[in-house]
Enzyme design. Structure first.
Site, PDB file in Angstrom:
ATOM      1  N   SER A   1       1.091  -1.193   0.190  1.00 43.28           N
ATOM      2  CA  SER A   1       0.034   0.107  -0.190  1.00 43.28           C
ATOM      3  C   SER A   1       0.957   1.169  -0.045  1.00 43.28           C
ATOM      4  O   SER A   1       1.580   1.474  -0.923  1.00 43.28           O
ATOM      5  CB  SER A   1      -0.906  -0.213   1.175  1.00 43.28           C
ATOM      6  OG  SER A   1      -2.140   0.729   0.939  1.00 43.28           O
TER       7      SER A   1
ATOM      8  N   GLU B   1      -2.325  -2.923  -7.587  1.00 47.45           N
ATOM      9  CA  GLU B   1      -3.441  -3.341  -6.638  1.00 47.45           C
ATOM     10  C   GLU B   1      -4.046  -2.110  -6.280  1.00 47.45           C
ATOM     11  O   GLU B   1      -3.173  -0.744  -6.296  1.00 47.45           O
ATOM     12  CB  GLU B   1      -3.241  -4.400  -5.667  1.00 47.45           C
ATOM     13  CG  GLU B   1      -1.855  -3.723  -4.606  1.00 47.45           C
ATOM     14  CD  GLU B   1      -2.695  -2.962  -3.382  1.00 47.45           C
ATOM     15  OE1 GLU B   1      -4.149  -2.788  -3.063  1.00 47.45           O
ATOM     16  OE2 GLU B   1      -1.978  -2.091  -2.838  1.00 47.45           O
TER      17      GLU B   1
ATOM     18  N   HIS C   1      -5.297  -5.563  -1.122  1.00 45.31           N
ATOM     19  CA  HIS C   1      -5.967  -5.252   0.414  1.00 45.31           C
ATOM     20  C   HIS C   1      -6.894  -6.539   0.729  1.00 45.31           C
ATOM     21  O   HIS C   1      -8.367  -6.286   0.758  1.00 45.31           O
ATOM     22  CB  HIS C   1      -6.552  -4.151   0.463  1.00 45.31           C
ATOM     23  CG  HIS C   1      -5.495  -2.968   0.355  1.00 45.31           C
ATOM     24  ND1 HIS C   1      -4.682  -2.499  -0.575  1.00 45.31           N
ATOM     25  CD2 HIS C   1      -5.146  -2.302   1.616  1.00 45.31           C
ATOM     26  CE1 HIS C   1      -4.033  -1.712   0.045  1.00 45.31           C
ATOM     27  NE2 HIS C   1      -4.168  -1.350   1.419  1.00 45.31           N
TER      28      HIS C   1
END
Lengths: 309, 309
Positions: free
Chosen positions: A103, A208, A279
């Site tokens: 992230s 992602e 996630h």
């Protein structure tokens, strides 16, 4: 077993119960866990002010641990990229510390790759992956275990049926010696045009994101397209894009699928979906910056990087 | 009076009542209004598919109208930037058509500036500004009227008190002959690294955004900072950044103000706030690509571009 250093380079830890559960789980797996002195600090949204987080990253690099694992992502690394201790992190990696996270952590991973070429690992975070109320995901745990005992050699997954169809004309595709890189799409796009985006040509790019509506994802993928980043890769791998809110009666068929279809019409670089990363509980570990081979045959996709050296 | 051509280059018009009210208001102001054949088309989120919207933009350029006004923003221009009819738009502008809009329209405005150097106008959209249930904002109407009768020479505003303090050491600042450019921050950032971001040096950069949490705004402003865009400007003007949801108990003091304070600590380029522009009723019209002078004295800020030529 292994020594794991927990630190907070980005957002403040708000779910302290998950933090504690995660530490407990790692210990139950037989690991020694060292917690950075400022791991639970808070300053506004951040885990301490910029100087505090920079010092924590420095301590993680100096820890000599087998793994430096982020407590969580969130937001906070892009604004301190110019001040990161790149040399100390690279030295720690050479000595055997694996930096693991995802992230917001993408910012550090890509900046490090751009500055020194060192490899880090896209993988779990403490709270969200090890600190779950339910048992942690078995595949994530297995991949993490493989990383720690040095047996991680590659990651494979089954392409979604729609994807296998999209590449039906190519029964077997083999990508040789490509740099694996990528991470969170929003964070990666926020590095475009800066000195912190590695100039990877002929690579395998994985992406992602979480909580981003498909129109935002498309705008970001369009940025990578128009900047020439997608065309310059040998393959693009799409992981999980989840936890966004569709707008019923407004999207009217505009979806992740239409975004992927459109993108495929705009670049010759093959785009594969279904990568177990993002996630979501089930995530593999991916070496950012490592030279990999990739094989796609039917619905089977495999990334292979061989033994750690 | 003037001839106004309404077209839809981005998102589909969902609020048709506002669209009709807007047309009615423009007519009541004495203007002739021509509505593009596909202004109310819908394809997924878009006002027609890519070819439909490209053709609509082409018709707007060929209309010979005094103003080509977007029905609304939304999302849709970045993905068709490579196919835009840049020459036709530029020719239309040379012949006297002013292209007016904001938000997603920023993509067309900046791409056109990058490709041909032509000037467009950051200003109202039909639905949100002229189609309001209440009476349209008087300042917006006055600026629009000035544009139409050729008397628009500049825009002034009063700096917020906090801002005047931030620049108290500089009682009078005069910026000479700078290119005015900018628009929606998210859209502008999505052009960084692509051929569609104009390489403006020594310019005056204005920014606005809607529905973006301050941490996203900071990440985007950081991108402009790390890409060298902010340092290369003579001034940065922040308009409205609104309609986002703070996260109580999480932000803990992280706010638009802390973002602005931080940014000021990172660049020597003066950052002025309070520009009446963005997704708010009171908005001035700003010529994107025009050479302007700017004067700041006390709390008074003025951008001046002189007569239209």
């Amino acid at each position: 077993m292994s020594n794991i250093y927990i630190y907070s380079p980005a957002s403040a830890v708000r779910d302290k119960a998950a933090f504690r559960r995660g530490v407990k789980r790692l210990k139950a797996l037989g690991h020694e866990v060292e917690i950075d002195a400022d791991a639970l600090r808070a300053h506004m949204r951040f885990a301490g002010d910029d100087a505090t987080r920079l010092a924590a990253i420095g301590r993680a690099a100096a820890s000599g641990a087998d793994v430096a694992l982020i407590s969580r992502g969130g937001y906070g690394l892009t604004r301190i990229l110019p001040e990161l201790p790149y040399k100390a992190i690279t030295k720690a990696i050479e000595k055997g510390t694996r930096f693991v996270g995802l992230s917001d952590f993408t910012a550090l991973q890509l900046a490090l790759l751009a500055k020194t070429g060192a490899t880090t690992w896209a993988g779990p975070a403490l709270g969200e992956d090890f600190g779950t109320e339910a048992e942690p995901d078995e595949i994530m745990l297995a991949c993490f275990g493989d990383l720690l005992d040095g047996s991680a050699e590659g990651s494979g997954w089954t392409l979604p049926l729609a994807d296998a169809k999209a590449h039906a004309t190519k029964p077997k595709r083999h990508v040789h010696e490509a740099t694996l890189w990528g991470g969170n799409l929003s964070v990666l796009c926020s590095l475009v045009g800066t000195p912190y985006l590695p100039a990877v040509k002929g690579g395998v790019l994985f992406l992602e994101d979480v909580g981003e509506h498909p129109y935002r994802l498309e705008r970001q993928l369009t940025q990578l397209l128009l900047a020439g980043v997608l065309d310059a890769q040998k393959a693009v791998l799409l992981g999980a894009f989840n936890r966004f809110k569709p707008v019923p009666g407004y999207d009217r068929g505009f979806s992740l699928k239409s975004v992927t279809d459109w993108l495929r019409s705009k670049t010759k670089t093959p785009i594969y979906t279904g990568l177990p990363f993002g996630h979501v509980p089930t995530k593999v570990l991916l070496p950012v910056g490592r030279t990999v081979d990739m094989v796609v045959e039917g619905r089977d996709a495999l990334i292979f990087w061989g033994h750690e050296h």
